[in-house]
Design a protein around this motif. Structure first.
Motif, short mmCIF file in Angstrom:
data_model
loop_
_atom_site.label_atom_id
_atom_site.label_comp_id
_atom_site.label_asym_id
_atom_site.label_seq_id
_atom_site.Cartn_x
_atom_site.Cartn_y
_atom_site.Cartn_z
N ALA A 21 3.33 59.16 63.94
CA ALA A 21 2.82 57.89 63.14
C ALA A 21 3.77 56.97 63.74
N THR A 22 5.01 56.90 63.92
CA THR A 22 5.79 55.91 64.30
C THR A 22 5.37 55.37 65.92
N VAL A 23 5.05 56.33 66.83
CA VAL A 23 4.33 56.08 67.94
C VAL A 23 3.13 55.25 67.91
N SER A 24 2.33 55.74 67.21
CA SER A 24 0.82 55.43 67.08
C SER A 24 1.13 53.88 66.52
N GLN A 25 1.77 53.49 65.44
CA GLN A 25 2.24 52.28 64.96
C GLN A 25 2.67 51.39 65.82
N PHE A 26 3.68 51.67 66.72
CA PHE A 26 4.18 51.00 67.60
C PHE A 26 3.09 50.56 68.78
N ARG A 27 2.29 51.24 69.13
CA ARG A 27 1.36 51.25 70.02
C ARG A 27 0.23 50.20 69.67
N GLN A 28 0.02 50.35 68.56
CA GLN A 28 -0.88 49.21 67.67
C GLN A 28 -0.38 48.10 67.76
N ARG A 68 21.79 64.41 81.12
CA ARG A 68 21.12 65.65 81.27
C ARG A 68 19.92 65.35 80.25
N LEU A 69 19.00 66.15 80.38
CA LEU A 69 17.95 66.03 79.16
C LEU A 69 17.55 67.34 78.93
N SER A 70 17.75 67.75 77.41
CA SER A 70 17.66 68.88 76.90
C SER A 70 16.14 69.18 76.82
N PRO A 71 15.86 70.56 76.79
CA PRO A 71 14.45 70.83 76.58
C PRO A 71 13.93 70.27 75.16
N ALA A 72 14.85 70.26 73.99
CA ALA A 72 14.36 69.54 72.86
C ALA A 72 13.99 68.07 73.04
N GLU A 73 14.76 67.45 73.72
CA GLU A 73 14.64 65.72 73.99
C GLU A 73 13.41 65.80 74.87
N GLU A 74 13.15 66.48 75.80
CA GLU A 74 12.20 66.46 76.94
C GLU A 74 10.72 66.51 75.97
N ARG A 121 5.91 63.89 73.50
CA ARG A 121 5.08 63.48 72.82
C ARG A 121 4.97 61.96 72.62
N VAL A 122 6.15 61.38 72.80
CA VAL A 122 5.92 59.92 72.88
C VAL A 122 5.15 59.42 74.04
N ALA A 123 5.18 59.92 75.13
CA ALA A 123 4.75 59.50 76.09
C ALA A 123 3.01 59.74 76.02
N GLU A 124 2.66 60.65 75.64
CA GLU A 124 1.23 61.10 75.06
C GLU A 124 0.81 60.26 73.96
#
Length: 275
Positions: free
Chosen positions: A120-127, A152-158, A163-166
Motif C-alpha cells: 500500500a505504501t508503494v502504491s500510494q507513492f506511485r500515485q 551485500r543484499l540479503s535474500p530477505a532484503e532482495e 516487491r517494491v520494483a513490481e
C-alpha cells in the motif's frame, strides 16, 4: 478538459468521404484518438506542476523512502545499530532540517512494525508522483543504496525490493540491471578508498569493475562506452533531475555517484586510448 479535436476533424473527413455513415465512423475513430491523446498527456513526465504539487511529492518521497528503509532494516529479524546509523547518515547526506529529520525518524520507526503495509505504501507513492519515471528510478536507487550499505543484499532484503520494483512497474530485468550497477559502483568506490588493499594500502579499482559501473561489457565498442557514460551522467545531472521534479534531498543522494561514473569512464578511456 476533455479533447474534441479528433472527433471533429476525423468526423468531417468521414462525412466528406462517406456521407452520414462516414461521419458516424469518423466520430468513433476520432473518439479513440482523443482518448489516446489524453492518456499521453496524463503520463507526460515533464508536464508543469500544479500549485503545491512539488511539496506533496517531496513529502511522499521522504515518507516512503524512510518507512521502507525501516522495513528493510527489520528484514533479518532485528534492527542493528549499524542500520540505524546508516539511516541517520542518509538523513545527513540529504541535509534534512530538524522537522524533516523528525518525520523521517518516525517513518523509519513505522516501517519496522510487523504490520507495515509495504504494498500500500508503494502504491500510494506511485500515485503521488503521477507515473514520473525519473522519480521512480531515483526512489528505487535510493532504497537499493540503503540496502547495500553493508556491501551485500540479503535474500530477505532482495524479496522486499523486488516487491517494491513490481509495485512501481519496474521489470525485474531492469531492477537487476540497476542492482548490478550499484553493486559495481559501491565496490569501485570502496577500492578507490583503500578498502581491500594489502595492509590497508589503497587498492586501484579493477578495469572489469569500471565496465560494470557503466553497465557495459569489455567487448563494447568505443561508441557504446561513450553512449553509456553520457546516458548515466545525463540521468544523474542535478539540473535535469531538478527540472523533472526530483526534490533536492533526493538529488543530493542521486548525484553522489557521478564521481564514480566519471572515474570509471576515465579508466576505460585510458586503457583503450580513447579521446
Amino acid at each position: 478538459m476533455r479533447s474534441w479535436g479528433g472527433k471533429i476533424i476525423v468526423g468531417l473527413l468521414g462525412f466528406l468521404i462517406g456521407g452520414p455513415v462516414g461521419l458516424a465512423i469518423g466520430v468513433l475513430v476520432g473518439h479513440f484518438l482523443d482518448r489516446g491523446v489524453e492518456r499521453v498527456r496524463s503520463f507526460n513526465p515533464f508536464r508543469p506542476y500544479r500549485a503545491g504539487e512539488r511539496e506533496q511529492i517531496q513529502e511522499a518521497l521522504l515518507s516512503a523512502v524512510f518507512s521502507i528503509m525501516g522495513h528493510l532494516a527489520k528484514a533479518d529479524g532485528r534492527v542493528s545499530e549499524h542500520e540505524i546509523g546508516h539511516a541517520e547518515a542518509v538523513m545527513s547526506r540529504m541535509q534534512l532540517n530538524a522537522e524533516q529529520r523528525r518525520q523521517a525518524q518516525e517513518q523509519f520507526r513505522l516501517g519496522k512494525q510487523d504490520d507495515f503495509p509495504l504494498d500500500a505504501t508503494v502504491s500510494q507513492f506511485r500515485q503521488s508522483i503521477r507515473h514520473r519515471r525519473h522519480m521512480i528510478l531515483v526512489f528505487l536507487e535510493t532504497l537499493l543504496q540503503s540496502a547495500l550499505a553493508d556491501g551485500r543484499l540479503s535474500p530477505a532484503e532482495e524479496r522486499i525490493l523486488l516487491r517494491v520494483a513490481e509495485g512501481l512497474g519496474v521489470p525485474e530485468a531492469q531492477f537487476r540491471q540497476i542492482l548490478n550497477m550499484l553493486l559495481a559502483q559501491a565496490q569501485f568506490a570502496g577500492a578507490g578508498a583503500g578498502q581491500g588493499g594489502a595492509g590497508g594500502a589503497p587498492s586501484r579499482p579493477s578495469l572489469s569493475q569500471a565496465y560494470q559501473v557503466l553497465g557495459v561489457s569489455d567487448s563494447a565498442s568505443d561508441q557504446e562506452v561513450k553512449k553509456a557514460y553520457r546516458r548515466l551522467m545525463s540521468e544523474h545531472h542535478p539540473d535535469k533531475l531538478a527540472s523533472r521534479g526530483v526534490p533536492e534531498e533526493a538529488i543530493r543522494m542521486a548525484t553522489e555517484k557521478t564521481a564514480e561514473i566519471s572515474k570509471a569512464y576515465e579508466m576505460i578511456k585510458e586503457s583503450r586510448g580513447m579521446r
